[in-house]
Every structure is written in C-alpha cells, then in structure tokens.
Design a protein around this motif. Structure first.
Motif, PDB file in Angstrom:
ATOM      1  N   THR A   1       9.888  15.732   0.787  1.00 40.69           N
ATOM      2  CA  THR A   1      10.695  16.497  -0.172  1.00 40.69           C
ATOM      3  C   THR A   1      10.099  16.426  -1.572  1.00 40.69           C
ATOM      4  O   THR A   1      10.089  17.431  -2.283  1.00 40.69           O
ATOM      5  N   LEU A   2       9.587  15.265  -1.966  1.00 41.09           N
ATOM      6  CA  LEU A   2       8.935  15.174  -3.272  1.00 41.09           C
ATOM      7  C   LEU A   2       7.693  16.052  -3.320  1.00 41.09           C
ATOM      8  O   LEU A   2       7.416  16.690  -4.341  1.00 41.09           O
ATOM      9  N   ALA A   3       6.932  16.109  -2.231  1.00 38.81           N
ATOM     10  CA  ALA A   3       5.736  16.952  -2.198  1.00 38.81           C
ATOM     11  C   ALA A   3       6.091  18.418  -2.403  1.00 38.81           C
ATOM     12  O   ALA A   3       5.431  19.127  -3.182  1.00 38.81           O
TER      13      ALA A   3
ATOM     14  N   PHE B   1       1.816  12.741  -8.812  1.00 35.57           N
ATOM     15  CA  PHE B   1       0.682  13.308  -9.542  1.00 35.57           C
ATOM     16  C   PHE B   1      -0.258  14.063  -8.610  1.00 35.57           C
ATOM     17  O   PHE B   1      -0.838  15.081  -9.007  1.00 35.57           O
ATOM     18  N   LEU B   2      -0.388  13.591  -7.383  1.00 32.14           N
ATOM     19  CA  LEU B   2      -1.197  14.322  -6.408  1.00 32.14           C
ATOM     20  C   LEU B   2      -0.634  15.716  -6.166  1.00 32.14           C
ATOM     21  O   LEU B   2      -1.367  16.703  -6.140  1.00 32.14           O
TER      22      LEU B   2
ATOM     23  N   TYR C   1       0.820  -1.207   0.000  1.00 31.53           N
ATOM     24  CA  TYR C   1       0.000   0.000   0.000  1.00 31.53           C
ATOM     25  C   TYR C   1       0.860   1.266   0.000  1.00 31.53           C
ATOM     26  O   TYR C   1       0.475   2.288  -0.556  1.00 31.53           O
ATOM     27  N   LEU C   2       2.038   1.204   0.619  1.00 33.44           N
ATOM     28  CA  LEU C   2       2.928   2.366   0.581  1.00 33.44           C
ATOM     29  C   LEU C   2       3.610   2.494  -0.777  1.00 33.44           C
ATOM     30  O   LEU C   2       3.895   3.598  -1.233  1.00 33.44           O
ATOM     31  N   THR C   3       3.869   1.376  -1.425  1.00 34.73           N
ATOM     32  CA  THR C   3       4.411   1.421  -2.789  1.00 34.73           C
ATOM     33  C   THR C   3       3.401   2.096  -3.705  1.00 34.73           C
ATOM     34  O   THR C   3       3.754   2.947  -4.521  1.00 34.73           O
ATOM     35  N   ALA C   4       2.138   1.732  -3.560  1.00 35.38           N
ATOM     36  CA  ALA C   4       1.090   2.357  -4.373  1.00 35.38           C
ATOM     37  C   ALA C   4       1.006   3.854  -4.102  1.00 35.38           C
ATOM     38  O   ALA C   4       0.872   4.657  -5.025  1.00 35.38           O
ATOM     39  N   LEU C   5       1.100   4.250  -2.834  1.00 33.91           N
ATOM     40  CA  LEU C   5       1.084   5.670  -2.488  1.00 33.91           C
ATOM     41  C   LEU C   5       2.259   6.401  -3.132  1.00 33.91           C
ATOM     42  O   LEU C   5       2.103   7.498  -3.670  1.00 33.91           O
ATOM     43  N   THR C   6       3.426   5.784  -3.098  1.00 33.67           N
ATOM     44  CA  THR C   6       4.620   6.399  -3.693  1.00 33.67           C
ATOM     45  C   THR C   6       4.434   6.610  -5.186  1.00 33.67           C
ATOM     46  O   THR C   6       4.903   7.604  -5.739  1.00 33.67           O
ATOM     47  N   LEU C   7       3.750   5.701  -5.846  1.00 36.40           N
ATOM     48  CA  LEU C   7       3.567   5.817  -7.294  1.00 36.40           C
ATOM     49  C   LEU C   7       2.570   6.911  -7.681  1.00 36.40           C
ATOM     50  O   LEU C   7       2.703   7.527  -8.739  1.00 36.40           O
ATOM     51  N   ILE C   8       1.574   7.160  -6.837  1.00 32.23           N
ATOM     52  CA  ILE C   8       0.609   8.219  -7.173  1.00 32.23           C
ATOM     53  C   ILE C   8       0.988   9.568  -6.565  1.00 32.23           C
ATOM     54  O   ILE C   8       0.453  10.598  -6.948  1.00 32.23           O
TER      55      ILE C   8
END
Length: 179
Positions: free
Chosen positions: A112-114, A59-60, A49-56
């Motif tokens: 940092t990505l955000a 774009f968020l 579930y954290l991998t999925a969060l990292t992938l989206i």
C-alpha cells in the motif's frame, strides 16, 4: 505580448490561491506518506534488515513515481496522469486502511505504501511544473518557497499524530494515522 497580458502576469488572483492550496495539500500529503514508514517499524516485530527496508521504502517509490510519471505526463498529458495518480491514492488509501486495521501485516503495508508513494512521486512532478506555469511571474519564487515548506508540515503532522498515539498501542496508532 500585450500590455494587459503583462499586467495579468503580475497579479495574484483567487485562481492562484486555489491552485496554491491544492499544490500545498498534495505536497503535505506526500510528506505524510513518507513519514508513515518509520512509524510503522513499531507496528510489527521485524528483523533489522526488514526495518532498514521499511525506512528506505518510501524514497524508492517516490523515485519510481518521479522517474516514470514525468515523461508519461509529457506524452499522455498532465490531466490524465493527475487522474491516474489520484486513482492510485484512492486505491492505496483504501487498501491501507483495510489492511492495517483488519489484517495488519508487513507485506500489505509495503504494497500500500508503494502504491501511494509512486503516486505521490508522480504528483510531485506535476505540482512543481504546474506551479511554475500557473503562478504569476512576480510571485513565482515566493510561491515555490512557501509551497516546498508544506513538505515539512506534512512530516510534522504525521509525527504529531504518532507521538500522541504511541502510548495507547499500535492498533490505535494505525487507526489515527490511516484516518
């Protein structure tokens, strides 16, 4: 409109070239940042579930930047918001390099990505708007076509770095991508 103004609208000048280069680098960097998140899933041991969060995640935050910076730049001016987005880049890049090399963890990566991707989303509004206002009418569609392709170049660049550092370990991959 005078005849001279109409002729000026058709010519490409060195100012247009420098504007195009700046816009192209902005879009290239935005795509480079988007490409970091899928690569970073290999830097940490993460549940699915954290991998999925990292992938989206990229774009968020691009959407957040696109939604908020556009209207804010209309209200406060593009120059001020451009300086704000550049400052966000600087802070995000410094934190990214420090946190991914010194104390790498998942939360610092997302923060940092955000910061950087919200700045990139906001900058994208400014770039696309300015491109239509700055480029001469005769060359506007060509400039837009070539400019958008720098998004592809940014993704290719981060992918190339990732592929060439994949086998030597996550630390060196983080170092190469962050540099």
């Amino acid at each position: 409109m005078s005849v001279f103004r109409a002729i000026e609208d058709l010519k490409w000048s060195s100012a247009h070239t420098w504007s195009f280069i700046a816009f192209a680098l902005g879009l290239l960097f935005e795509a480079y940042l988007v490409g970091i998140a899928p690569i970073a899933t290999g830097w940490f041991s993460l549940p699915s579930y954290l991998t999925a969060l990292t992938l989206i995640w990229p774009f968020l935050w691009l959407i957040v930047g696109l939604i908020f910076v556009g209207p804010l730049s209309d209200r406060f001016g593009r120059k001020r918001l451009f300086i704000l987005t550049m400052s966000m880049y600087a802070v995000g890049i410094a934190l990214f390099i420090i946190t991914t090399l010194v104390m790498p963890n998942y939360i610092s990566l997302l923060i940092t990505l955000a910061i950087m991707l919200a700045a990139a989303g906001g900058e994208m509004n400014v770039i696309l708007t300015d491109m239509h206002e700055v480029m001469p009418r005769r060359h506007r569609s060509k400039a837009a076509f070539f400019l958008v392709n720098f998004i592809n170049i940014g993704l290719m660049l981060v992918s190339f770095i990732s592929l060439n550092t994949q086998l030597i370990g996550p630390f060196y991959q983080r170092l190469a991508i962050g540099s």
